[in-house]
Design an enzyme around this catalytic site. Structure first.
Site, PDB file in Angstrom:
ATOM      1  N   GLU A 201      29.021  14.132 -21.345  1.00  0.00           N
ATOM      2  CA  GLU A 201      27.685  14.591 -21.752  1.00  0.00           C
ATOM      3  C   GLU A 201      27.411  15.988 -21.219  1.00  0.00           C
ATOM      4  OE1 GLU A 201      24.382  12.278 -20.124  1.00  0.00           O
ATOM      5  OE2 GLU A 201      23.075  13.025 -21.725  1.00  0.00           O
TER       6      GLU A 201
ATOM      7  N   HIS B  22      23.441   1.587 -19.170  1.00  0.00           N
ATOM      8  CA  HIS B  22      22.458   1.978 -18.160  1.00  0.00           C
ATOM      9  C   HIS B  22      22.701   1.249 -16.829  1.00  0.00           C
ATOM     10  CE1 HIS B  22      19.518   3.661 -21.402  1.00  0.00           C
ATOM     11  NE2 HIS B  22      20.494   4.485 -21.088  1.00  0.00           N
TER      12      HIS B  22
ATOM     13  N   ASP C 209       0.813  -1.216   0.000  1.00  0.00           N
ATOM     14  CA  ASP C 209       0.000   0.000   0.000  1.00  0.00           C
ATOM     15  C   ASP C 209       0.850   1.272   0.000  1.00  0.00           C
ATOM     16  OD1 ASP C 209       1.028  -0.299   2.470  1.00  0.00           O
ATOM     17  OD2 ASP C 209      -0.828   0.014   3.575  1.00  0.00           O
TER      18      ASP C 209
ATOM     19  N   HIS D 185      14.573  12.136 -21.829  1.00  0.00           N
ATOM     20  CA  HIS D 185      14.561  11.889 -23.274  1.00  0.00           C
ATOM     21  C   HIS D 185      13.304  12.595 -23.754  1.00  0.00           C
ATOM     22  CE1 HIS D 185      17.097   8.034 -22.565  1.00  0.00           C
ATOM     23  NE2 HIS D 185      17.810   9.131 -22.497  1.00  0.00           N
TER      24      HIS D 185
ATOM     25  N   ASP E 293      26.687   9.461 -14.614  1.00  0.00           N
ATOM     26  CA  ASP E 293      25.651  10.070 -15.461  1.00  0.00           C
ATOM     27  C   ASP E 293      24.501  10.399 -14.511  1.00  0.00           C
ATOM     28  OD1 ASP E 293      23.624  10.705 -17.230  1.00  0.00           O
ATOM     29  OD2 ASP E 293      24.036   9.052 -18.603  1.00  0.00           O
TER      30      ASP E 293
ATOM     31  N   TYR F 136      33.446   2.777 -25.264  1.00  0.00           N
ATOM     32  CA  TYR F 136      33.298   1.711 -24.254  1.00  0.00           C
ATOM     33  C   TYR F 136      34.047   0.490 -24.779  1.00  0.00           C
ATOM     34  CZ  TYR F 136      29.502   5.026 -23.618  1.00  0.00           C
ATOM     35  OH  TYR F 136      28.778   6.189 -23.495  1.00  0.00           O
TER      36      TYR F 136
ATOM     37  N   HIS G 182      25.781   4.238 -29.162  1.00  0.00           N
ATOM     38  CA  HIS G 182      24.546   5.013 -29.007  1.00  0.00           C
ATOM     39  C   HIS G 182      24.627   6.289 -29.840  1.00  0.00           C
ATOM     40  CE1 HIS G 182      26.722   7.664 -26.221  1.00  0.00           C
ATOM     41  NE2 HIS G 182      27.145   6.587 -25.585  1.00  0.00           N
TER      42      HIS G 182
ATOM     43  N   ARG H  14      32.275   8.486 -21.141  1.00  0.00           N
ATOM     44  CA  ARG H  14      31.263   9.312 -21.826  1.00  0.00           C
ATOM     45  C   ARG H  14      31.381  10.726 -21.268  1.00  0.00           C
ATOM     46  NH1 ARG H  14      27.263   6.301 -21.171  1.00  0.00           N
ATOM     47  NH2 ARG H  14      26.108   7.107 -19.400  1.00  0.00           N
TER      48      ARG H  14
ATOM     49  N   ASP I 277      20.967  16.562 -17.521  1.00  0.00           N
ATOM     50  CA  ASP I 277      21.497  15.237 -17.872  1.00  0.00           C
ATOM     51  C   ASP I 277      22.985  15.397 -18.180  1.00  0.00           C
ATOM     52  OD1 ASP I 277      21.887  12.669 -18.761  1.00  0.00           O
ATOM     53  OD2 ASP I 277      20.632  12.850 -20.556  1.00  0.00           O
TER      54      ASP I 277
ATOM     55  N   HIS J 143      20.047  13.673 -27.374  1.00  0.00           N
ATOM     56  CA  HIS J 143      18.581  13.645 -27.445  1.00  0.00           C
ATOM     57  C   HIS J 143      18.041  14.972 -26.948  1.00  0.00           C
ATOM     58  CE1 HIS J 143      18.852  12.977 -23.072  1.00  0.00           C
ATOM     59  NE2 HIS J 143      19.833  12.140 -23.362  1.00  0.00           N
TER      60      HIS J 143
ATOM     61  N   GLU K  38      26.577  13.780 -26.191  1.00  0.00           N
ATOM     62  CA  GLU K  38      27.142  12.791 -25.275  1.00  0.00           C
ATOM     63  C   GLU K  38      27.869  11.630 -25.949  1.00  0.00           C
ATOM     64  OE1 GLU K  38      24.105  10.321 -23.299  1.00  0.00           O
ATOM     65  OE2 GLU K  38      22.593  11.702 -24.072  1.00  0.00           O
TER      66      GLU K  38
HETATM   67  N1  GLY Z   1      20.934   9.675 -18.694  1.00  0.00           N
HETATM   68  C1  GLY Z   1      20.371   9.074 -19.822  1.00  0.00           C
HETATM   69  C2  GLY Z   1      20.991   9.530 -21.039  1.00  0.00           C
HETATM   70  O1  GLY Z   1      22.074  10.071 -21.005  1.00  0.00           O
HETATM   71  O2  GLY Z   1      20.440   9.461 -22.105  1.00  0.00           O
HETATM   72 MN    MN Z   2      21.505  11.834 -22.136  1.00  0.00          MN
HETATM   73 MN    MN Z   3      22.895  10.997 -19.304  1.00  0.00          MN
END
Ligand code: GLY
Ligand code: MN
Ligand code: MN
Length: 446
Positions: free
Chosen positions: A416, A252, A38, A370, A269, A397, A359, A414, A280, A363, A393
């Site tokens: 970003e 992720h 609950d 996103h 991240d 890897y 990737h 990465r 982000d 975005h 970003e």
């Molecule tokens: N944190 C998710 C991305 O970088 O797209």
């Molecule tokens: Mn991102």
């Molecule tokens: Mn990110």
């Protein structure tokens, strides 16, 4: 730092202007979602509903019409538009247990609508509100509860005795119209997003200063979240990623469970959510403050690739042209390091680099991390416009299983940043957290 009532009203007027004449729009709030037994997850408002109201309660609806309503004397004469909200009614007992409610009496003036009703009455009232409109717009992805409410009202309107009512004959998805609006940020939105970026940058700096071998990934996560909350941004905009060593190669990774080891890099991240808007940011830095020569080579390559991409992101430019510039730098670097072999052009064409950079470039960013908005128009990348906010970003890897020199294995990097497209090109909103090797080492030496 909030959006003004008049901005919400302008957004609603613009939405109606973008719909066909004689349309009714229905936008639903989110519901609470059970976490276990609950208890519920912290409430997060539906981004579309939030964009049009700034109202943070569940079980609510916004109804907008661009037809002057025959039965609604309340319609603002100036615009001929009509707006109503359905909200949870005041309830002393429920409010003692679960928190305050705005209530019906105050809703219209607080939210700037023509009328306000009890959400429990929507099933009855919606039939009359829909009556006489030619078009109806709502989210065709709506949750089943909302979908059932709207389809039932439509069906009742269609089947009213002796056709005493006129049901809309065309149903439209509201998302494309609304999401096109959300894609271009206003000055007030950019101001909030800049603050979200600043808070997130402070959090990354805090995590860098805290980092040392023997600490755990979840402890860095705690440092980040502490800074978010202390600065007034209570929630992260998405699951925080703290990946040290090879964990950085899991895009992720959110377990955040391992101990930091001397000599490794750590990839963070993380971004906060402020007044609904996301930041982000990703930074990758050495656990103990010094990049090894190999780490420096790979890190500088990702940074150079990001800088090449940033130079292309301006009004009229496209994300794919920026990606191409970025990929060229990555490929040149990987060939030079011996991670890829063959000619630059052949590697670009065969997309061999995708094995290590799997990737996209970035975005849209806004109320959703996103964020909404289409990327292509008629199969072609849409040209960038002033007021669009996006992430940039690139990453590399190289998992332990890769067929490369051992010295490169287990490294994930990465970088970003969040940018807003401006008349002069773009503005990097997340520059308060360092990304140059020397700057990171200098900061961490403190
Ligand atoms: N944190 C998710 C991305 O970088 O797209
Ligand atoms: Mn991102
Ligand atoms: Mn990110």
């Amino acid at each position: 730092m909030t959006i003004s009532l008049s901005e919400f009203q302008q957004r609603r007027a613009r939405l109606l202007a973008n719909c066909a004449p004689n349309s009714i729009c229905i936008i639903a709030a989110s519901s609470l979602v059970t976490r276990s037994n609950d208890t519920e997850y912290p409430f997060r408002q539906d981004s579309d509903f939030w964009y049009l109201t700034g109202f943070n309660e569940p079980n609510a609806f916004l109804v907008l019409s661009n037809k002057s309503m025959p039965n609604a004397e309340q319609a603002t004469s100036a615009s001929q538009h009509y707006s109503a909200v359905f909200v949870q009614a005041s309830d002393e007992n429920a409010e003692i247990w679960h928190g305050r409610r705005l209530g019906v009496a105050k809703a219209a003036s607080k939210l700037g609508t023509d009328a306000a009703f009890d959400a429990d009455e929507i099933d009855d009232l919606l039939v009359d509100l829909i009556d006489g409109h030619e078009h109806i717009y709502y989210s065709l992805d709506a949750e089943p509860r909302v979908d059932a409410t709207i389809t039932m009202a439509l069906s009742e309107c269609r089947n009213a005795p002796k056709q005493s009512k006129i049901a809309p004959s065309s149903v439209h998805d509201i998302q494309p119209v609304l999401h096109e609006m959300r894609l271009i940020k206003s000055e007030a939105e950019i101001e909030i997003m800049q603050r979200a970026a600043d808070i997130s940058a402070m959090a990354h700096v805090r995590a860098m200063l805290f980092s040392q071998a023997g600490k755990f990934e979840y402890q860095l996560e705690a440092e980040l979240h502490h800074e978010f909350t202390m600065q007034g941004a209570r929630y992260p905009a998405y699951g925080t990623i703290v990946g040290s060593g090879e964990n950085a190669c899991i895009l992720h990774y959110t377990e955040n469970a391992d101990e930091l080891r001397s000599g490794d890099l750590v990839l963070i991240d993380a971004g906060c959510e402020l007044a609904g808007y996301a930041a982000d940011i990703t930074r990758t830095f050495p656990v103990d403050g010094h990049f090894s020569p190999v780490q420096k080579q790979l890190y500088q390559l990702v940074l150079d690739a990001q800088i090449a991409a940033l130079a292309c992101l301006k009004p009229g430019g496209t994300i794919s042209s920026a990606m191409l510039a970025c990929v060229r730098v990555v490929v040149e670097g990987l060939v030079e390091l011996g991670i890829l072999s063959g000619s630059i052009e052949a590697n670009i064409e065969k997309e061999t680099w995708r094995k290590y950079f799997m990737h996209g470039l970035g975005h849209w960013l806004g109320l959703d991390v996103h964020d909404v908005g289409i990327y292509k128009i008629d199969g072609k990348d849409r040209p960038l416009e002033i007021g669009m906010v996006m992430t940039v970003e690139p990453g590399l890897y190289i998992p332990a299983s890769a067929n490369v020199d051992d010295k490169y294995k287990g490294i994930g990097i990465r970088i970003e940043d969040d940018i807003v497209i401006t008349a002069g090109g773009n503005h990097v909103m997340t520059s308060k957290v360092p990304k140059e090797i020397k700057q990171i080492e200098a900061l961490m030496a403190k």
